[in-house]
Design a protein around this motif. Sequence first.
Motif, mmCIF file in Angstrom:
data_model
loop_
_atom_site.group_PDB
_atom_site.id
_atom_site.type_symbol
_atom_site.label_atom_id
_atom_site.label_comp_id
_atom_site.label_asym_id
_atom_site.label_seq_id
_atom_site.Cartn_x
_atom_site.Cartn_y
_atom_site.Cartn_z
ATOM 1 N N TYR A 75 -0.548 25.954 51.326
ATOM 2 C CA TYR A 75 -1.001 26.955 50.360
ATOM 3 C C TYR A 75 0.224 27.638 49.781
ATOM 4 C CZ TYR A 75 -2.198 31.865 49.290
ATOM 5 O OH TYR A 75 -2.271 33.112 48.719
ATOM 6 N N ARG A 78 1.435 31.409 42.447
ATOM 7 C CA ARG A 78 2.231 31.918 41.322
ATOM 8 C C ARG A 78 1.465 33.080 40.679
ATOM 9 N NH1 ARG A 78 6.022 33.678 38.056
ATOM 10 N NH2 ARG A 78 5.520 33.452 35.858
ATOM 11 N N GLU A 114 -3.408 40.047 40.034
ATOM 12 C CA GLU A 114 -2.200 40.759 40.475
ATOM 13 C C GLU A 114 -1.377 41.206 39.279
ATOM 14 O OE1 GLU A 114 0.649 38.237 42.459
ATOM 15 O OE2 GLU A 114 1.939 39.913 43.016
ATOM 16 N N ASP A 220 10.380 37.298 49.251
ATOM 17 C CA ASP A 220 9.705 38.467 48.657
ATOM 18 C C ASP A 220 8.207 38.496 48.968
ATOM 19 O OD1 ASP A 220 9.320 36.216 46.984
ATOM 20 O OD2 ASP A 220 9.024 37.455 45.210
HETATM 21 P P1 TYM Z 1 5.715 34.724 41.762
HETATM 22 O O1 TYM Z 1 4.982 34.208 40.588
HETATM 23 O O2 TYM Z 1 6.487 35.992 41.615
HETATM 24 O O3 TYM Z 1 6.682 33.622 42.299
HETATM 25 C C1 TYM Z 1 6.230 32.299 42.541
HETATM 26 C C2 TYM Z 1 6.967 31.731 43.746
HETATM 27 O O4 TYM Z 1 8.362 31.674 43.487
HETATM 28 C C3 TYM Z 1 9.096 32.406 44.454
HETATM 29 N N1 TYM Z 1 10.253 32.958 43.736
HETATM 30 C C4 TYM Z 1 11.508 32.479 43.839
HETATM 31 N N2 TYM Z 1 11.998 31.491 44.611
HETATM 32 C C5 TYM Z 1 13.321 31.243 44.524
HETATM 33 N N3 TYM Z 1 14.163 31.914 43.691
HETATM 34 C C6 TYM Z 1 13.707 32.914 42.895
HETATM 35 N N4 TYM Z 1 14.538 33.553 42.089
HETATM 36 C C7 TYM Z 1 12.302 33.227 42.945
HETATM 37 N N5 TYM Z 1 11.517 34.132 42.320
HETATM 38 C C8 TYM Z 1 10.267 33.942 42.805
HETATM 39 C C9 TYM Z 1 8.114 33.417 45.023
HETATM 40 O O5 TYM Z 1 8.454 33.826 46.323
HETATM 41 C C10 TYM Z 1 6.832 32.604 45.000
HETATM 42 O O6 TYM Z 1 6.744 31.779 46.141
HETATM 43 N N6 TYM Z 1 2.006 36.909 44.412
HETATM 44 C C11 TYM Z 1 2.716 35.658 44.159
HETATM 45 C C12 TYM Z 1 1.754 34.483 43.891
HETATM 46 C C13 TYM Z 1 1.150 33.943 45.152
HETATM 47 C C14 TYM Z 1 1.854 33.247 46.178
HETATM 48 C C15 TYM Z 1 0.862 32.917 47.154
HETATM 49 C C16 TYM Z 1 3.185 32.865 46.338
HETATM 50 C C17 TYM Z 1 -0.162 33.991 45.523
HETATM 51 N N7 TYM Z 1 -0.344 33.377 46.718
HETATM 52 C C18 TYM Z 1 1.215 32.204 48.309
HETATM 53 C C19 TYM Z 1 3.535 32.165 47.494
HETATM 54 C C20 TYM Z 1 2.556 31.851 48.466
HETATM 55 C C21 TYM Z 1 3.666 35.809 42.992
HETATM 56 O O7 TYM Z 1 3.497 36.654 42.158
HETATM 57 O O8 TYM Z 1 4.689 34.867 42.986
#
Ligand code: TYM
Length: 375
Positions: A75, A78, A114, A220
């Motif tokens: 799982y 994004r 979100e 994060d």
């Molecule tokens: P979001 O859209 O901010 O980010 C999507 C995924 O990318 C990771 N991430 C990064 N990884 C590496 N380098 C970066 N600079 C970077 N920026 C972001 C985030 O950790 C994420 O895995 N609330 C979440 C969406 C979500 C989710 C989940 C993510 C819902 N269920 C389960 C991971 C697992 C979100 O806004 O991610």
Amino acid sequence: MDVTPWEVSGDLKETDYGRIATEFGAKLIDKDMLNSIKELTGDIHPFLKYGIFYAHRDLDVILAEHRKGNPFYLYTGRGPSGKMHLGHLLPFLFTKWLQEKFGVDLVIQITDDEKFLFRDISWEDIRKTTRDNILDILSLGFKPEKTHILVDSEQAGDLYREAVRVSKHITASTAKAVFGFTDSDNIGKYFFTSMQAVPAFIIPALSGRNVKCLIPYAIDQDPHFKVARDVIPKLGYNKPSSIISKFIPSLKGGGKMSSSDLNSGIYLDDDPKVVRKKLMKYAFSGGRETAEEQRKYGANPDVDFAFNVYRMLETDTDQTDRIYTQYKAGEILSGEMKQLASDLISGFLEKLSPVREDAEKNFQSYMFNPDDFRK
Ligand code: TYM
């Protein structure tokens, strides 16, 4: 607090990652764990080799389950706040590898709710971004038979019933302590983490089968799953496991690539000219002030944006190791490193478009259908 799902403050150094994982209560991936993964997959992904995916919660439980011949599922997700940059792709690239190596189902959650609650974006814009982001994710080549995309507002029926059960076990003071909310934050934010918890047990909830869940994400997102792991057993399901990565740094150095500053990252629709220009003009370099000094003292590839992205996209780790050694020794100059990264990125992005177009034709076949799992 340095890191929450909505803010990464300051300039995260390599040494901070270990501290954050330990503070959050996750464990570091050690040599034994890497060997176990290699033994089961026959391979070790570059993100593991280079410590980009570096921490976990109960990953050993998942590996043991797989050894016993029991399937688990993956799982990840994004939040559709805008265009996707290369950093956002990192967990998806890794998840795809895990999905293929272990031959398991994958649930991808798109948290449109979100982004409505946490950002100043209209539902209309979020809807457009949602579709665009889904296609960007699918451009990596996920297989429709085993990939199930959940959009929160669209699958609200199945998600909400479970989310309220989660929310009943989370107090406002926990939400404040974990996420840093204050009394002036809207009440939707307090509820939201309950929605992100649900996909971590949706398959057992629908099927009645005791299938375990593994969640890849960057650090994060860990606060959500720290809370989820406390609550989910109270509902009668297994604690989910996770595998956690560092960030691809921002183009200008430090922190993580951010979607609010278009010059802080490389976007999936950047054409080769833009990619090159961003790298040459803005990319933080671990090299020296002058070519002469660089030849003499060498660069620090670890903090160099171009090298970090190169290491993310180059699949041949011998080649990455060679570039690392040469750059560090001053045999490669900053501009040359940027050129190498720029060529690799543009080649990578170019390959996404045809896959994206195919996915668009079969869009519906990727969507989560609860009947696929119901008993
Ligand atoms: P979001 O859209 O901010 O980010 C999507 C995924 O990318 C990771 N991430 C990064 N990884 C590496 N380098 C970066 N600079 C970077 N920026 C972001 C985030 O950790 C994420 O895995 N609330 C979440 C969406 C979500 C989710 C989940 C993510 C819902 N269920 C389960 C991971 C697992 C979100 O806004 O991610």
